[in-house]
Structures are given as structure tokens and as C-alpha cells.
Write a protein that holds these residues in place. Sequence first.
Motif, PDB file in Angstrom:
ATOM      1  N   TYR A  24       0.833  -1.197   0.000  1.00 38.54           N
ATOM      2  CA  TYR A  24       0.000   0.000   0.000  1.00 38.54           C
ATOM      3  C   TYR A  24       0.869   1.248   0.000  1.00 38.54           C
ATOM      4  O   TYR A  24       1.925   1.283   0.636  1.00 38.54           O
ATOM      5  N   ASP A  25       0.381   2.264  -0.684  1.00 35.62           N
ATOM      6  CA  ASP A  25       0.905   3.616  -0.557  1.00 35.62           C
ATOM      7  C   ASP A  25      -0.200   4.426   0.091  1.00 35.62           C
ATOM      8  O   ASP A  25      -1.352   4.401  -0.376  1.00 35.62           O
ATOM      9  N   LEU A  26       0.127   5.096   1.173  1.00 40.80           N
ATOM     10  CA  LEU A  26      -0.844   5.903   1.903  1.00 40.80           C
ATOM     11  C   LEU A  26      -0.429   7.370   1.854  1.00 40.80           C
ATOM     12  O   LEU A  26       0.759   7.686   1.905  1.00 40.80           O
ATOM     13  N   LEU A  27      -1.395   8.251   1.782  1.00 44.17           N
ATOM     14  CA  LEU A  27      -1.182   9.682   1.947  1.00 44.17           C
ATOM     15  C   LEU A  27      -2.040  10.078   3.136  1.00 44.17           C
ATOM     16  O   LEU A  27      -3.272  10.134   3.033  1.00 44.17           O
ATOM     17  N   VAL A  28      -1.385  10.264   4.293  1.00 46.49           N
ATOM     18  CA  VAL A  28      -2.107  10.432   5.557  1.00 46.49           C
ATOM     19  C   VAL A  28      -1.448  11.499   6.437  1.00 46.49           C
ATOM     20  O   VAL A  28      -0.238  11.707   6.360  1.00 46.49           O
ATOM     21  N   PRO A  29      -2.233  12.139   7.312  1.00 44.21           N
ATOM     22  CA  PRO A  29      -1.650  13.093   8.260  1.00 44.21           C
ATOM     23  C   PRO A  29      -1.182  12.373   9.528  1.00 44.21           C
ATOM     24  O   PRO A  29      -1.910  11.555  10.090  1.00 44.21           O
ATOM     25  N   LEU A  30       0.027  12.673   9.940  1.00 42.20           N
ATOM     26  CA  LEU A  30       0.586  12.076  11.153  1.00 42.20           C
ATOM     27  C   LEU A  30       0.897  13.158  12.173  1.00 42.20           C
ATOM     28  O   LEU A  30       1.280  14.279  11.810  1.00 42.20           O
ATOM     29  N   ASP A  31       0.755  12.819  13.452  1.00 41.70           N
ATOM     30  CA  ASP A  31       1.099  13.767  14.512  1.00 41.70           C
ATOM     31  C   ASP A  31       2.601  13.710  14.791  1.00 41.70           C
ATOM     32  O   ASP A  31       3.346  12.978  14.127  1.00 41.70           O
ATOM     33  N   GLU A  32       3.053  14.444  15.791  1.00 46.02           N
ATOM     34  CA  GLU A  32       4.488  14.521  16.104  1.00 46.02           C
ATOM     35  C   GLU A  32       5.066  13.187  16.584  1.00 46.02           C
ATOM     36  O   GLU A  32       6.275  12.988  16.574  1.00 46.02           O
ATOM     37  N   SER A  92     -10.847  14.202   2.281  1.00 48.31           N
ATOM     38  CA  SER A  92     -10.798  13.973   0.834  1.00 48.31           C
ATOM     39  C   SER A  92      -9.373  13.851   0.301  1.00 48.31           C
ATOM     40  O   SER A  92      -9.157  13.359  -0.804  1.00 48.31           O
ATOM     41  N   LEU A  93      -8.383  14.277   1.074  1.00 45.52           N
ATOM     42  CA  LEU A  93      -6.991  14.204   0.640  1.00 45.52           C
ATOM     43  C   LEU A  93      -6.287  12.931   1.105  1.00 45.52           C
ATOM     44  O   LEU A  93      -5.176  12.638   0.658  1.00 45.52           O
ATOM     45  N   CYS A  94      -6.916  12.180   1.993  1.00 46.95           N
ATOM     46  CA  CYS A  94      -6.302  10.972   2.575  1.00 46.95           C
ATOM     47  C   CYS A  94      -6.543   9.794   1.648  1.00 46.95           C
ATOM     48  O   CYS A  94      -7.651   9.272   1.573  1.00 46.95           O
ATOM     49  N   ARG A  95      -5.504   9.388   0.942  1.00 44.49           N
ATOM     50  CA  ARG A  95      -5.627   8.376  -0.108  1.00 44.49           C
ATOM     51  C   ARG A  95      -4.912   7.083   0.237  1.00 44.49           C
ATOM     52  O   ARG A  95      -3.962   7.062   1.015  1.00 44.49           O
ATOM     53  N   VAL A  96      -5.380   6.017  -0.420  1.00 46.31           N
ATOM     54  CA  VAL A  96      -4.791   4.690  -0.300  1.00 46.31           C
ATOM     55  C   VAL A  96      -4.657   4.122  -1.709  1.00 46.31           C
ATOM     56  O   VAL A  96      -5.596   4.215  -2.502  1.00 46.31           O
ATOM     57  N   ARG A  97      -3.504   3.562  -2.006  1.00 53.08           N
ATOM     58  CA  ARG A  97      -3.319   2.824  -3.260  1.00 53.08           C
ATOM     59  C   ARG A  97      -2.846   1.429  -2.891  1.00 53.08           C
ATOM     60  O   ARG A  97      -1.805   1.271  -2.274  1.00 53.08           O
ATOM     61  N   ARG A  98      -3.649   0.438  -3.225  1.00 54.22           N
ATOM     62  CA  ARG A  98      -3.249  -0.952  -2.982  1.00 54.22           C
ATOM     63  C   ARG A  98      -2.646  -1.495  -4.274  1.00 54.22           C
ATOM     64  O   ARG A  98      -3.254  -1.405  -5.337  1.00 54.22           O
TER      65      ARG A  98
END
Length: 128
Positions: free
Chosen positions: A33-41, A55-61
Motif C-alpha cells: 500500500y501507498d498511503l497519503l495520511v496526516p501524522l502527529d508529532e 478527501s486528501l487521505c488516499r490509499v493505493r493498494r
Amino acid sequence: MVKVTELTSKFRHVRLVLAREKGHPEGDNHEGYDLLVPLDENGKLDPAEWKENQSLCRVRRFRPKGEDLIGRLRRKPGGQWYFDYPQGMSDDELAFHLSDERFVQGEYIAISNGEAMRPYRITLVEKP
């Protein structure tokens, strides 16, 4: 297509690849998977940032055979994270305890494709 200028500074590109398991003693870098996600500190998913930017949080399997699936990171009312693909609920995948996981290279995450829970190793965490 998500434009990098739309993303907040918390967003990261995360790559997960199939870890060692029965039938794949060496894992498989061509499945994951490729993820586009927000992470905290602390490297954990940031629910507040996700809520503001769902809407910006994506997943590509990706798999060695077959087409890639493109979906979104979603959250159920009880807090369970899952990958939502356009075909409907039958193809959604649950991520085991994703709220507790730290997205750090070398760590492992379990994902259920409806048939079995499978281990994935985090191989990349970077700014997009």
C-alpha cells in the motif's frame, strides 16, 4: 490527483509492503500500500487533521497481478480505521489497531482484506 500544495505539513507518504508470512518467507516488495495520511508529532494518525482533510487521505493498494485499487482512509463511528475502495463494502479493508500504530520505518501493521489478517512492514515515511 492531489496537489502537494493542498496538503498540510502533517501529511506523509507511507509505503507498506507485505512482510514475512506463510507462503512468503521473504515478504513481497511488489505487494502493499501507498498511503497519503496526516501524522502527529509521534508518527501516529492525526484524527483531527484527517477530519479536516478527509478527501486528501488516499490509499493505493498494489499487487504483482491485477490493477491497483485507489481508495480513501476512512473511520467508523467506533474509531476503527479502514481503507474504502469505490466498489462497495465488500472490498473494504480493516487496519488492525491503526489508531495505536506509529508510522515509523521498520514497524509492522496488520491489515484484513476480509479473508485474513496479513502483516505489512513500513518501508517509507516521507513528506510528499
